[in-house]
Write a protein that holds these residues in place. Structure first.
Motif, mmCIF file in Angstrom:
data_model
loop_
_atom_site.group_PDB
_atom_site.id
_atom_site.type_symbol
_atom_site.label_atom_id
_atom_site.label_comp_id
_atom_site.label_asym_id
_atom_site.label_seq_id
_atom_site.Cartn_x
_atom_site.Cartn_y
_atom_site.Cartn_z
ATOM 1 N N TRP A 260 5.015 2.685 11.400
ATOM 2 C CA TRP A 260 4.555 2.886 12.767
ATOM 3 C C TRP A 260 4.207 1.551 13.415
ATOM 4 O O TRP A 260 3.853 0.598 12.726
ATOM 5 N N GLN A 261 4.276 1.535 14.741
ATOM 6 C CA GLN A 261 3.863 0.361 15.497
ATOM 7 C C GLN A 261 2.568 0.690 16.213
ATOM 8 O O GLN A 261 2.502 1.632 17.007
ATOM 9 N N ARG A 262 1.532 -0.066 15.926
ATOM 10 C CA ARG A 262 0.268 0.140 16.610
ATOM 11 C C ARG A 262 0.332 -0.428 18.031
ATOM 12 O O ARG A 262 1.075 -1.379 18.286
ATOM 13 N N PRO A 263 -0.453 0.131 18.960
ATOM 14 C CA PRO A 263 -0.474 -0.402 20.322
ATOM 15 C C PRO A 263 -0.838 -1.882 20.376
ATOM 16 O O PRO A 263 -0.361 -2.614 21.237
ATOM 17 N N GLU A 264 -1.685 -2.319 19.438
ATOM 18 C CA GLU A 264 -2.096 -3.721 19.447
ATOM 19 C C GLU A 264 -1.065 -4.659 18.835
ATOM 20 O O GLU A 264 -1.281 -5.874 18.766
#
Length: 279
Positions: A20-24
């Motif tokens: 997954w890619q975190r928003p940060e």
């Protein structure tokens, strides 16, 4: 905030790695075996890769279960090797060898069941919560066939139970050749097939693809590889233990004994390696 799934990897309907890619900007990588064995997730950022761990209670649970399972396989393998040695070198009669095998089988039963408990009670990933690992309530049993780790350990546990049938039947006296092959040899072969299937599923979990791979720097890979080699030796032993109707003798007594002895030692070695595959 929801964290969108970026990539799922595995084989067939089974997912063994999620990214997954975190928003940060960080990338979270969940892998089935490290998560359930060590309670870890990998978090990758521009500054490098860090490890996110489950809560303290989950880690204590994983260490305790891992210790029991590894000890059970070490002792079970050692007893199986001793039973084969007693038979091969004439250190005792058939009954004494059968008793030793049966005791080893009980330890294999324990190791198989506790391995299943490791899956059922390991921390679970929560993508919507930022990729955290969360510990659920304790379970003594669960049915989760769409999880590859559950399927692998369940097949292993069933294999140990089938071996138990073989070991119990070995105490029967006065069997005909046909009865010996049906009651003793057939469960032995079925148990070996289940062990091989469990090991193959474990390879899929580590490799994230339908066929085995080489991961020489992975301790988990070595645990699976050593145990799978032991399963191959067990199968060779089982095939050599077929009683020929024409003569009433085994196909090859030496191969049967040495295959069991060396295969059992592989499981003991795998148990020792498993000690270090913990949080």
């Amino acid at each position: 905030m929801d964290m969108p799934q970026q990539r799922a990897e595995g084989a067939g309907p089974f997912t063994t790695r999620l990214t997954w890619q975190r928003p940060e900007g960080d990338t979270v990588v969940w892998e089935s075996r490290p998560a359930r064995r060590r309670g870890t997730l990998a978090v990758r950022s521009p500054g490098g890769t860090a490890v996110s761990t489950a809560d303290a209670e989950a880690l204590r649970r994983l260490r305790r279960l891992n210790g029991i399972a590894s000890a059970a396989f070490v002792v079970g393998g050692a007893l199986f090797a001793l039973g084969a040695a007693v038979s091969q070198f004439g250190w005792g009669d058939t009954a004494e060898s059968a008793v030793i095998y049966f005791a080893g089988g009980l330890f294999f039963n324990t190791g198989g069941y506790v391995s299943l408990l490791q899956v059922l009670n390991g921390p679970r990933h929560t993508p919507e919560g930022g990729g955290r690992l969360v510990t659920g309530a304790w379970k003594w049993w669960g049915y989760e066939p769409m999880r590859l780790d559950w399927l692998s350990t369940f097949v292993l546990f069933v294999g140990t139970l089938v071996f138990g049938i073989n070991l119990l039947d070995s105490f029967l006296q006065g069997l005909t050749v046909q009865q010996a092959n049906r009651l003793i040899w057939t469960p032995d072969v079925i148990g070996c097939l289940l062990f091989l299937l469990s090991g193959h599923l474990a390879f899929i979990e580590i490799c994230h693809r339908p066929w085995p791979c080489l991961r020489s720097r992975s301790l988990g890979w070595w645990v699976v590889a050593v145990n799978q080699f032991g399963s191959v030796l067990f199968m060779g032993s089982a095939l050599a233990a077929f009683t020929l109707p024409a003569t009433g003798n085994l196909v090859d007594t030496g191969v049967a004994n040495w295959g069991t002895l060396c295969g059992a030692l592989c499981f003991s070695v795998g148990g020792v390696l498993q000690v270090f595959e913990r949080p």
